[in-house]
Scaffold this motif. Structure first.
Motif, PDB file in Angstrom:
ATOM      1  N   GLU A  41      37.859  15.369  72.056  1.00 56.41           N
ATOM      2  CA  GLU A  41      38.399  16.669  71.683  1.00 56.41           C
ATOM      3  C   GLU A  41      39.246  16.539  70.409  1.00 56.41           C
ATOM      4  O   GLU A  41      40.349  15.974  70.448  1.00 56.41           O
ATOM      5  CB  GLU A  41      39.263  17.231  72.815  1.00 56.41           C
ATOM      6  CG  GLU A  41      38.496  17.442  74.115  1.00 56.41           C
ATOM      7  CD  GLU A  41      39.396  17.960  75.229  1.00 56.41           C
ATOM      8  OE1 GLU A  41      40.445  18.555  74.905  1.00 56.41           O
ATOM      9  OE2 GLU A  41      39.048  17.773  76.404  1.00 56.41           O
ATOM     10  N   PRO A  42      38.764  17.056  69.271  1.00 55.47           N
ATOM     11  CA  PRO A  42      39.508  16.958  68.007  1.00 55.47           C
ATOM     12  C   PRO A  42      40.906  17.573  68.089  1.00 55.47           C
ATOM     13  O   PRO A  42      41.856  17.042  67.504  1.00 55.47           O
ATOM     14  CB  PRO A  42      38.630  17.728  67.020  1.00 55.47           C
ATOM     15  CG  PRO A  42      37.263  17.678  67.609  1.00 55.47           C
ATOM     16  CD  PRO A  42      37.473  17.732  69.102  1.00 55.47           C
ATOM     17  N   ASP A  43      41.044  18.689  68.801  1.00 56.80           N
ATOM     18  CA  ASP A  43      42.352  19.345  68.897  1.00 56.80           C
ATOM     19  C   ASP A  43      43.358  18.445  69.605  1.00 56.80           C
ATOM     20  O   ASP A  43      44.549  18.432  69.264  1.00 56.80           O
ATOM     21  CB  ASP A  43      42.232  20.681  69.655  1.00 56.80           C
ATOM     22  CG  ASP A  43      41.469  21.728  68.845  1.00 56.80           C
ATOM     23  OD1 ASP A  43      41.323  21.519  67.624  1.00 56.80           O
ATOM     24  OD2 ASP A  43      41.016  22.720  69.430  1.00 56.80           O
ATOM     25  N   PHE A  44      42.892  17.684  70.605  1.00 52.44           N
ATOM     26  CA  PHE A  44      43.783  16.775  71.330  1.00 52.44           C
ATOM     27  C   PHE A  44      44.247  15.638  70.415  1.00 52.44           C
ATOM     28  O   PHE A  44      45.390  15.216  70.475  1.00 52.44           O
ATOM     29  CB  PHE A  44      43.068  16.211  72.557  1.00 52.44           C
ATOM     30  CG  PHE A  44      43.941  15.338  73.416  1.00 52.44           C
ATOM     31  CD1 PHE A  44      45.175  15.777  73.868  1.00 52.44           C
ATOM     32  CD2 PHE A  44      43.532  14.060  73.774  1.00 52.44           C
ATOM     33  CE1 PHE A  44      45.988  14.978  74.660  1.00 52.44           C
ATOM     34  CE2 PHE A  44      44.331  13.242  74.554  1.00 52.44           C
ATOM     35  CZ  PHE A  44      45.559  13.707  75.004  1.00 52.44           C
ATOM     36  N   VAL A  45      43.341  15.174  69.544  1.00 54.72           N
ATOM     37  CA  VAL A  45      43.706  14.144  68.575  1.00 54.72           C
ATOM     38  C   VAL A  45      44.821  14.664  67.664  1.00 54.72           C
ATOM     39  O   VAL A  45      45.787  13.962  67.361  1.00 54.72           O
ATOM     40  CB  VAL A  45      42.483  13.715  67.732  1.00 54.72           C
ATOM     41  CG1 VAL A  45      42.905  12.745  66.631  1.00 54.72           C
ATOM     42  CG2 VAL A  45      41.427  13.081  68.610  1.00 54.72           C
ATOM     43  N   ASP A  46      44.674  15.909  67.226  1.00 55.21           N
ATOM     44  CA  ASP A  46      45.699  16.514  66.370  1.00 55.21           C
ATOM     45  C   ASP A  46      47.035  16.596  67.088  1.00 55.21           C
ATOM     46  O   ASP A  46      48.092  16.327  66.506  1.00 55.21           O
ATOM     47  CB  ASP A  46      45.271  17.919  65.930  1.00 55.21           C
ATOM     48  CG  ASP A  46      44.099  17.885  64.957  1.00 55.21           C
ATOM     49  OD1 ASP A  46      43.781  16.789  64.464  1.00 55.21           O
ATOM     50  OD2 ASP A  46      43.527  18.949  64.694  1.00 55.21           O
ATOM     51  N   GLU A  47      47.006  16.968  68.367  1.00 55.60           N
ATOM     52  CA  GLU A  47      48.245  17.081  69.145  1.00 55.60           C
ATOM     53  C   GLU A  47      48.928  15.715  69.276  1.00 55.60           C
ATOM     54  O   GLU A  47      50.155  15.609  69.191  1.00 55.60           O
ATOM     55  CB  GLU A  47      47.939  17.660  70.527  1.00 55.60           C
ATOM     56  CG  GLU A  47      47.541  19.135  70.494  1.00 55.60           C
ATOM     57  CD  GLU A  47      47.113  19.643  71.863  1.00 55.60           C
ATOM     58  OE1 GLU A  47      47.316  18.906  72.852  1.00 55.60           O
ATOM     59  OE2 GLU A  47      46.576  20.760  71.946  1.00 55.60           O
ATOM     60  N   ILE A  48      48.130  14.678  69.489  1.00 59.08           N
ATOM     61  CA  ILE A  48      48.676  13.320  69.584  1.00 59.08           C
ATOM     62  C   ILE A  48      49.347  12.942  68.267  1.00 59.08           C
ATOM     63  O   ILE A  48      50.461  12.400  68.245  1.00 59.08           O
ATOM     64  CB  ILE A  48      47.572  12.298  69.922  1.00 59.08           C
ATOM     65  CG1 ILE A  48      47.059  12.525  71.344  1.00 59.08           C
ATOM     66  CG2 ILE A  48      48.096  10.869  69.780  1.00 59.08           C
ATOM     67  CD1 ILE A  48      45.845  11.693  71.681  1.00 59.08           C
ATOM     68  N   ALA A  49      48.684  13.234  67.163  1.00 60.36           N
ATOM     69  CA  ALA A  49      49.228  12.894  65.850  1.00 60.36           C
ATOM     70  C   ALA A  49      50.560  13.580  65.605  1.00 60.36           C
ATOM     71  O   ALA A  49      51.504  12.976  65.089  1.00 60.36           O
ATOM     72  CB  ALA A  49      48.230  13.267  64.757  1.00 60.36           C
ATOM     73  N   VAL A  50      50.652  14.851  65.977  1.00 62.08           N
ATOM     74  CA  VAL A  50      51.885  15.611  65.753  1.00 62.08           C
ATOM     75  C   VAL A  50      53.014  15.096  66.630  1.00 62.08           C
ATOM     76  O   VAL A  50      54.124  14.834  66.174  1.00 62.08           O
ATOM     77  CB  VAL A  50      51.649  17.110  66.013  1.00 62.08           C
ATOM     78  CG1 VAL A  50      52.975  17.860  65.998  1.00 62.08           C
ATOM     79  CG2 VAL A  50      50.720  17.693  64.969  1.00 62.08           C
ATOM     80  N   THR A  51      52.763  14.916  67.933  1.00 58.97           N
ATOM     81  CA  THR A  51      53.822  14.537  68.863  1.00 58.97           C
ATOM     82  C   THR A  51      54.217  13.073  68.712  1.00 58.97           C
ATOM     83  O   THR A  51      55.328  12.686  69.082  1.00 58.97           O
ATOM     84  CB  THR A  51      53.385  14.792  70.317  1.00 58.97           C
ATOM     85  OG1 THR A  51      52.163  14.090  70.580  1.00 58.97           O
ATOM     86  CG2 THR A  51      53.163  16.273  70.545  1.00 58.97           C
ATOM     87  N   SER A  52      53.337  12.248  68.154  1.00 62.51           N
ATOM     88  CA  SER A  52      53.641  10.818  68.002  1.00 62.51           C
ATOM     89  C   SER A  52      54.415  10.516  66.729  1.00 62.51           C
ATOM     90  O   SER A  52      54.961   9.424  66.585  1.00 62.51           O
ATOM     91  CB  SER A  52      52.344   9.993  67.999  1.00 62.51           C
ATOM     92  OG  SER A  52      51.656  10.143  69.217  1.00 62.51           O
ATOM     93  N   ASN A  53      54.436  11.460  65.801  1.00 59.98           N
ATOM     94  CA  ASN A  53      55.092  11.227  64.522  1.00 59.98           C
ATOM     95  C   ASN A  53      56.334  12.099  64.399  1.00 59.98           C
ATOM     96  O   ASN A  53      56.384  13.037  63.605  1.00 59.98           O
ATOM     97  CB  ASN A  53      54.121  11.516  63.366  1.00 59.98           C
ATOM     98  CG  ASN A  53      53.065  10.445  63.229  1.00 59.98           C
ATOM     99  OD1 ASN A  53      53.256   9.441  62.588  1.00 59.98           O
ATOM    100  ND2 ASN A  53      51.925  10.662  63.872  1.00 59.98           N
ATOM    101  N   SER A  54      57.334  11.786  65.197  1.00 57.77           N
ATOM    102  CA  SER A  54      58.552  12.590  65.203  1.00 57.77           C
ATOM    103  C   SER A  54      59.435  12.300  64.001  1.00 57.77           C
ATOM    104  O   SER A  54      60.201  13.154  63.558  1.00 57.77           O
ATOM    105  CB  SER A  54      59.337  12.341  66.490  1.00 57.77           C
ATOM    106  OG  SER A  54      59.639  10.965  66.632  1.00 57.77           O
ATOM    107  N   GLN A  55      59.335  11.090  63.431  1.00 58.54           N
ATOM    108  CA  GLN A  55      60.190  10.727  62.299  1.00 58.54           C
ATOM    109  C   GLN A  55      59.709  11.361  61.001  1.00 58.54           C
ATOM    110  O   GLN A  55      60.499  11.770  60.166  1.00 58.54           O
ATOM    111  CB  GLN A  55      60.234   9.206  62.130  1.00 58.54           C
ATOM    112  CG  GLN A  55      60.964   8.491  63.263  1.00 58.54           C
ATOM    113  CD  GLN A  55      60.948   6.986  63.056  1.00 58.54           C
ATOM    114  OE1 GLN A  55      59.935   6.415  62.666  1.00 58.54           O
ATOM    115  NE2 GLN A  55      62.061   6.347  63.323  1.00 58.54           N
ATOM    116  N   THR A  56      58.410  11.453  60.831  1.00 56.63           N
ATOM    117  CA  THR A  56      57.828  12.018  59.626  1.00 56.63           C
ATOM    118  C   THR A  56      56.968  13.217  59.995  1.00 56.63           C
ATOM    119  O   THR A  56      56.072  13.098  60.822  1.00 56.63           O
ATOM    120  CB  THR A  56      56.948  10.978  58.888  1.00 56.63           C
ATOM    121  OG1 THR A  56      57.741   9.813  58.633  1.00 56.63           O
ATOM    122  CG2 THR A  56      56.420  11.542  57.582  1.00 56.63           C
TER     123      THR A  56
END
Length: 230
Positions: A41-56
């Motif tokens: 699921e591409p949207d889930f990949v995007d969500e992971i990227a956003v929530t995993s990069n809290s510093q930047t």
């Protein structure tokens, strides 16, 4: 596989190995913890990227960097001798960074989106003011269906206009804005590009001489600016 967070860790490991001349024995006890997600699921990949990069902060362009449209643009422009930078940080939009690099010429994804919007979609005002929407609400309409021969031509016109803008900016620094004509180019690059499109639609023979085409476009925009009084 795609790393969605870990650039600093990877860079540190790479630097350490480089500093020690590739002597991997020094790193036999090295361990790096990580999480592995498997999904279609591409949207889930995007969500992971956003929530995993809290510093930047991760913006829309970052999330679209590996989208099929972006990969296709990279491939098609490569065939035409243009290096397309899908990710941020490689090209900042100035002509010096979007100009000749070796045998190739480089341009960033944001600039291509703005070129498509102003030259091919004929919305120069949106290219200037709605850059955030290019990779969000306007993404499909901009990148979904592209005439790559026309995009190639538009990119080269953009480079020509950017060179002229650099000349005007130098003149302003030397002589002052009150003594330089066509200062509108400092903020009107995409309007001049739009004017090129209008002129080409009227007379297709102008394609054979980009320099003459840009000159006519500059004259056209200048006329509009003078008539408007600003």
């Amino acid at each position: 596989l795609r790393i969605v967070n870990g650039a600093q860790t990877c860079a540190a490991i790479f630097k350490a190995i480089k500093d020690y001349g590739g002597s991997f024995d020094r790193f036999k006890n090295l361990a790096v913890s990580f999480r592995l997600f498997q999904t279609d699921e591409p949207d889930f990949v995007d969500e992971i990227a956003v929530t995993s990069n809290s510093q930047t902060r991760v913006n829309a362009r970052d999330l679209k960097a590996n989208h099929e449209y972006q990969i296709r643009i990279e491939e098609e422009l490569s065939k035409r001798g243009i290096t397309y930078k899908r990710k941020r940080g490689s090209v900042d939009g100035s002509y010096s960074d979007a100009g000749v690099v070796g045998a190739n010429q480089e341009i960033g994804a944001l600039q291509v989106g703005q070129i498509i919007l102003s030259y091919m979609k004929q919305k120069p005002d949106r290219a200037k003011s709605a850059s955030d929407a290019i990779f969000e609400s306007m993404y499909e309409s901009i990148f979904g269906d592209i005439d790559f021969n026309e995009l190639d031509f538009g990119i080269r016109l953009y480079w020509d206009i950017m060179k002229y803008r650099e000349f005007i900016e130098d003149e302003i620094r030397i002589r002052g804005p009150g003594r330089v004509k066509r200062v509108f180019i400092t903020y009107g690059v995409f309007h001049v590009l739009f004017a090129c499109r209008i002129l080409v639609q009227r007379d297709g023979t102008l394609r054979s001489d980009r320099e003459a085409l840009v000159k006519q476009a500059l004259d056209l925009v200048q006329k509009v600016v003078v008539q408007a009084g600003n």
